[in-house]
Write a protein that holds these residues in place. Sequence first.
Motif, PDB file in Angstrom:
ATOM      1  N   VAL A  45       3.220   0.326 -62.728  1.00  0.00           N
ATOM      2  CA  VAL A  45       2.086   0.844 -61.951  1.00  0.00           C
ATOM      3  C   VAL A  45       2.576   1.810 -60.882  1.00  0.00           C
ATOM      4  CG1 VAL A  45       0.304   0.171 -60.285  1.00  0.00           C
ATOM      5  CG2 VAL A  45       0.554  -1.101 -62.405  1.00  0.00           C
ATOM      6  N   ILE A  46       3.614   1.433 -60.168  1.00  0.00           N
ATOM      7  CA  ILE A  46       4.149   2.285 -59.095  1.00  0.00           C
ATOM      8  C   ILE A  46       4.683   3.598 -59.653  1.00  0.00           C
ATOM      9  CG2 ILE A  46       6.004   2.464 -57.392  1.00  0.00           C
ATOM     10  CD1 ILE A  46       5.596  -0.588 -56.941  1.00  0.00           C
ATOM     11  N   VAL A  47       5.443   3.525 -60.727  1.00  0.00           N
ATOM     12  CA  VAL A  47       5.998   4.743 -61.325  1.00  0.00           C
ATOM     13  C   VAL A  47       4.873   5.634 -61.870  1.00  0.00           C
ATOM     14  CG1 VAL A  47       7.391   5.605 -63.251  1.00  0.00           C
ATOM     15  CG2 VAL A  47       8.259   3.775 -61.809  1.00  0.00           C
ATOM     16  N   THR A  48       3.893   5.031 -62.511  1.00  0.00           N
ATOM     17  CA  THR A  48       2.786   5.809 -63.070  1.00  0.00           C
ATOM     18  C   THR A  48       2.038   6.564 -61.985  1.00  0.00           C
ATOM     19  OG1 THR A  48       2.553   4.237 -64.891  1.00  0.00           O
ATOM     20  CG2 THR A  48       0.672   5.672 -64.419  1.00  0.00           C
ATOM     21  N   TRP A  49       1.706   5.884 -60.903  1.00  0.00           N
ATOM     22  CA  TRP A  49       0.966   6.562 -59.843  1.00  0.00           C
ATOM     23  C   TRP A  49       1.840   7.563 -59.085  1.00  0.00           C
ATOM     24  CZ3 TRP A  49      -3.768   7.360 -60.194  1.00  0.00           C
ATOM     25  CH2 TRP A  49      -4.619   6.423 -60.765  1.00  0.00           C
ATOM     26  N   SER A  50       3.129   7.310 -58.990  1.00  0.00           N
ATOM     27  CA  SER A  50       4.019   8.285 -58.361  1.00  0.00           C
ATOM     28  C   SER A  50       4.063   9.572 -59.170  1.00  0.00           C
ATOM     29  CB  SER A  50       5.428   7.705 -58.230  1.00  0.00           C
ATOM     30  OG  SER A  50       5.441   6.623 -57.362  1.00  0.00           O
ATOM     31  N   VAL A  51       4.186   9.434 -60.478  1.00  0.00           N
ATOM     32  CA  VAL A  51       4.216  10.620 -61.341  1.00  0.00           C
ATOM     33  C   VAL A  51       2.865  11.336 -61.312  1.00  0.00           C
ATOM     34  CG1 VAL A  51       4.411  11.373 -63.746  1.00  0.00           C
ATOM     35  CG2 VAL A  51       6.064   9.769 -62.806  1.00  0.00           C
ATOM     36  N   ALA A  52       1.781  10.573 -61.368  1.00  0.00           N
ATOM     37  CA  ALA A  52       0.447  11.193 -61.354  1.00  0.00           C
ATOM     38  C   ALA A  52       0.193  11.940 -60.048  1.00  0.00           C
ATOM     39  CB  ALA A  52      -0.631  10.131 -61.568  1.00  0.00           C
ATOM     40  N   SER A  53       0.705  11.422 -58.940  1.00  0.00           N
ATOM     41  CA  SER A  53       0.518  12.102 -57.653  1.00  0.00           C
ATOM     42  C   SER A  53       1.461  13.272 -57.469  1.00  0.00           C
ATOM     43  CB  SER A  53       0.734  11.112 -56.505  1.00  0.00           C
ATOM     44  OG  SER A  53      -0.256  10.130 -56.524  1.00  0.00           O
ATOM     45  N   ASN A  54       2.566  13.269 -58.167  1.00  0.00           N
ATOM     46  CA  ASN A  54       3.561  14.329 -58.002  1.00  0.00           C
ATOM     47  C   ASN A  54       3.261  15.560 -58.844  1.00  0.00           C
ATOM     48  OD1 ASN A  54       6.005  15.308 -56.834  1.00  0.00           O
ATOM     49  ND2 ASN A  54       6.969  15.004 -58.821  1.00  0.00           N
ATOM     50  N   TRP A  55       2.548  15.413 -59.938  1.00  0.00           N
ATOM     51  CA  TRP A  55       2.292  16.537 -60.848  1.00  0.00           C
ATOM     52  C   TRP A  55       0.804  16.849 -60.891  1.00  0.00           C
ATOM     53  CZ3 TRP A  55       6.096  19.210 -63.422  1.00  0.00           C
ATOM     54  CH2 TRP A  55       7.376  18.675 -63.333  1.00  0.00           C
ATOM     55  N   LEU A  56       0.441  18.065 -60.514  1.00  0.00           N
ATOM     56  CA  LEU A  56      -0.937  18.544 -60.617  1.00  0.00           C
ATOM     57  C   LEU A  56      -0.960  19.659 -61.646  1.00  0.00           C
ATOM     58  CD1 LEU A  56      -1.648  18.910 -56.827  1.00  0.00           C
ATOM     59  CD2 LEU A  56      -2.426  17.082 -58.299  1.00  0.00           C
ATOM     60  N   ILE A  57      -1.707  19.482 -62.677  1.00  0.00           N
ATOM     61  CA  ILE A  57      -1.795  20.410 -63.815  1.00  0.00           C
ATOM     62  C   ILE A  57      -0.432  20.974 -64.213  1.00  0.00           C
ATOM     63  CG2 ILE A  57      -4.230  20.987 -63.494  1.00  0.00           C
ATOM     64  CD1 ILE A  57      -3.370  23.640 -62.252  1.00  0.00           C
ATOM     65  N   GLY A  58       0.561  20.128 -64.193  1.00  0.00           N
ATOM     66  CA  GLY A  58       1.893  20.527 -64.618  1.00  0.00           C
ATOM     67  C   GLY A  58       2.743  21.175 -63.545  1.00  0.00           C
ATOM     68  N   VAL A  59       2.273  21.177 -62.312  1.00  0.00           N
ATOM     69  CA  VAL A  59       3.006  21.789 -61.201  1.00  0.00           C
ATOM     70  C   VAL A  59       3.550  20.677 -60.316  1.00  0.00           C
ATOM     71  CG1 VAL A  59       2.811  23.298 -59.179  1.00  0.00           C
ATOM     72  CG2 VAL A  59       1.510  23.808 -61.248  1.00  0.00           C
ATOM     73  N   PRO A  60       4.864  20.623 -60.105  1.00  0.00           N
ATOM     74  CA  PRO A  60       5.415  19.574 -59.245  1.00  0.00           C
ATOM     75  C   PRO A  60       5.053  19.801 -57.783  1.00  0.00           C
ATOM     76  CG  PRO A  60       7.149  21.058 -59.967  1.00  0.00           C
ATOM     77  CD  PRO A  60       5.900  21.476 -60.679  1.00  0.00           C
ATOM     78  N   PHE A  61       4.917  18.691 -57.064  1.00  0.00           N
ATOM     79  CA  PHE A  61       4.487  18.768 -55.673  1.00  0.00           C
ATOM     80  C   PHE A  61       5.482  19.500 -54.790  1.00  0.00           C
ATOM     81  CE2 PHE A  61       4.317  16.950 -51.367  1.00  0.00           C
ATOM     82  CZ  PHE A  61       3.081  17.461 -51.003  1.00  0.00           C
ATOM     83  N   ASP A  62       6.780  19.357 -55.076  1.00  0.00           N
ATOM     84  CA  ASP A  62       7.752  20.035 -54.214  1.00  0.00           C
ATOM     85  C   ASP A  62       7.585  21.546 -54.274  1.00  0.00           C
ATOM     86  OD1 ASP A  62      10.658  20.710 -56.077  1.00  0.00           O
ATOM     87  OD2 ASP A  62       8.844  19.835 -56.907  1.00  0.00           O
ATOM     88  N   MET A  63       7.188  22.066 -55.422  1.00  0.00           N
ATOM     89  CA  MET A  63       6.949  23.509 -55.539  1.00  0.00           C
ATOM     90  C   MET A  63       5.722  23.913 -54.717  1.00  0.00           C
ATOM     91  SD  MET A  63       6.685  25.628 -59.018  1.00  0.00           S
ATOM     92  CE  MET A  63       7.121  27.321 -59.023  1.00  0.00           C
ATOM     93  N   LEU A  64       4.708  23.085 -54.739  1.00  0.00           N
ATOM     94  CA  LEU A  64       3.508  23.327 -53.944  1.00  0.00           C
ATOM     95  C   LEU A  64       3.829  23.246 -52.449  1.00  0.00           C
ATOM     96  CD1 LEU A  64       0.422  23.681 -53.927  1.00  0.00           C
ATOM     97  CD2 LEU A  64       0.252  21.193 -54.086  1.00  0.00           C
ATOM     98  N   PHE A  65       4.630  22.288 -52.062  1.00  0.00           N
ATOM     99  CA  PHE A  65       5.012  22.121 -50.666  1.00  0.00           C
ATOM    100  C   PHE A  65       5.839  23.310 -50.180  1.00  0.00           C
ATOM    101  CE2 PHE A  65       7.502  20.193 -47.211  1.00  0.00           C
ATOM    102  CZ  PHE A  65       6.462  19.711 -46.442  1.00  0.00           C
ATOM    103  N   ARG A  66       6.789  23.769 -51.025  1.00  0.00           N
ATOM    104  CA  ARG A  66       7.604  24.925 -50.627  1.00  0.00           C
ATOM    105  C   ARG A  66       6.756  26.182 -50.525  1.00  0.00           C
ATOM    106  NH1 ARG A  66      11.450  25.757 -54.790  1.00  0.00           N
ATOM    107  NH2 ARG A  66      10.667  23.948 -55.875  1.00  0.00           N
ATOM    108  N   ALA A  67       5.763  26.320 -51.400  1.00  0.00           N
ATOM    109  CA  ALA A  67       4.895  27.501 -51.333  1.00  0.00           C
ATOM    110  C   ALA A  67       4.085  27.503 -50.039  1.00  0.00           C
ATOM    111  CB  ALA A  67       3.955  27.532 -52.539  1.00  0.00           C
ATOM    112  N   ARG A  68       3.699  26.334 -49.571  1.00  0.00           N
ATOM    113  CA  ARG A  68       2.941  26.261 -48.322  1.00  0.00           C
ATOM    114  C   ARG A  68       3.825  26.549 -47.115  1.00  0.00           C
ATOM    115  NH1 ARG A  68      -0.065  20.916 -46.249  1.00  0.00           N
ATOM    116  NH2 ARG A  68       2.045  20.380 -45.605  1.00  0.00           N
ATOM    117  N   LYS A  69       5.077  26.104 -47.163  1.00  0.00           N
ATOM    118  CA  LYS A  69       5.951  26.224 -45.994  1.00  0.00           C
ATOM    119  C   LYS A  69       6.732  27.531 -45.932  1.00  0.00           C
ATOM    120  CE  LYS A  69       5.225  22.249 -44.079  1.00  0.00           C
ATOM    121  NZ  LYS A  69       4.511  22.164 -42.837  1.00  0.00           N
ATOM    122  N   LEU A  70       7.234  28.008 -47.078  1.00  0.00           N
ATOM    123  CA  LEU A  70       8.216  29.082 -47.030  1.00  0.00           C
ATOM    124  C   LEU A  70       7.613  30.474 -47.077  1.00  0.00           C
ATOM    125  CD1 LEU A  70      11.061  27.506 -49.153  1.00  0.00           C
ATOM    126  CD2 LEU A  70      10.859  27.632 -46.677  1.00  0.00           C
TER     127      LEU A  70
END
Length: 174
Positions: free
Chosen positions: A25-50
Amino acid sequence: MDWTLALVRLIELETFVNVWYWLAVIVTWSVASNWLIGVPFDMLFRARKLGEAEIADLEALVDINVRRIVATNEIFATAFVGLIAFVLSALTVMSFGYRFELAQGLLALAAPLTLVVIVNMRLAHQLYAAPLEGRALVRRLFAVRLWTQIIAMISLFFTAMYGMYYAISARQFF
């Protein structure tokens, strides 16, 4: 302690009293929260910050994934909907009709994940119809991630409450 009993207890198919279910359950929700339409969250976070280069990369990846999702939906949408409806219906019947614990655990995981998939598909179709760029795209993706996390929190809360109720009512303790 009997090692055979310990091994059987470790891999048995009970859900709400088994550590493997909660790890899944934890791994499933972690993956579901980390990927939005195939885009990893770290890429989204870097786009907002950098800055602009990261936003350009994000826009390119979102464009690729949106076109891929929409094309896949055009071909397989009816089959996907039928398959998901069948699986959810079968899990519901096994959960509430037959009181099968594994089906209850899978339904508690699959039903909210279906909602997350619907939110992601809706986002992909909206971005295909009216593409967003720059900061507007980043804000929209962050909003969808927030909704995914809200669905995950509500799901985890109710799954944990039901799991505790099930374990206490069945008198299954470690």
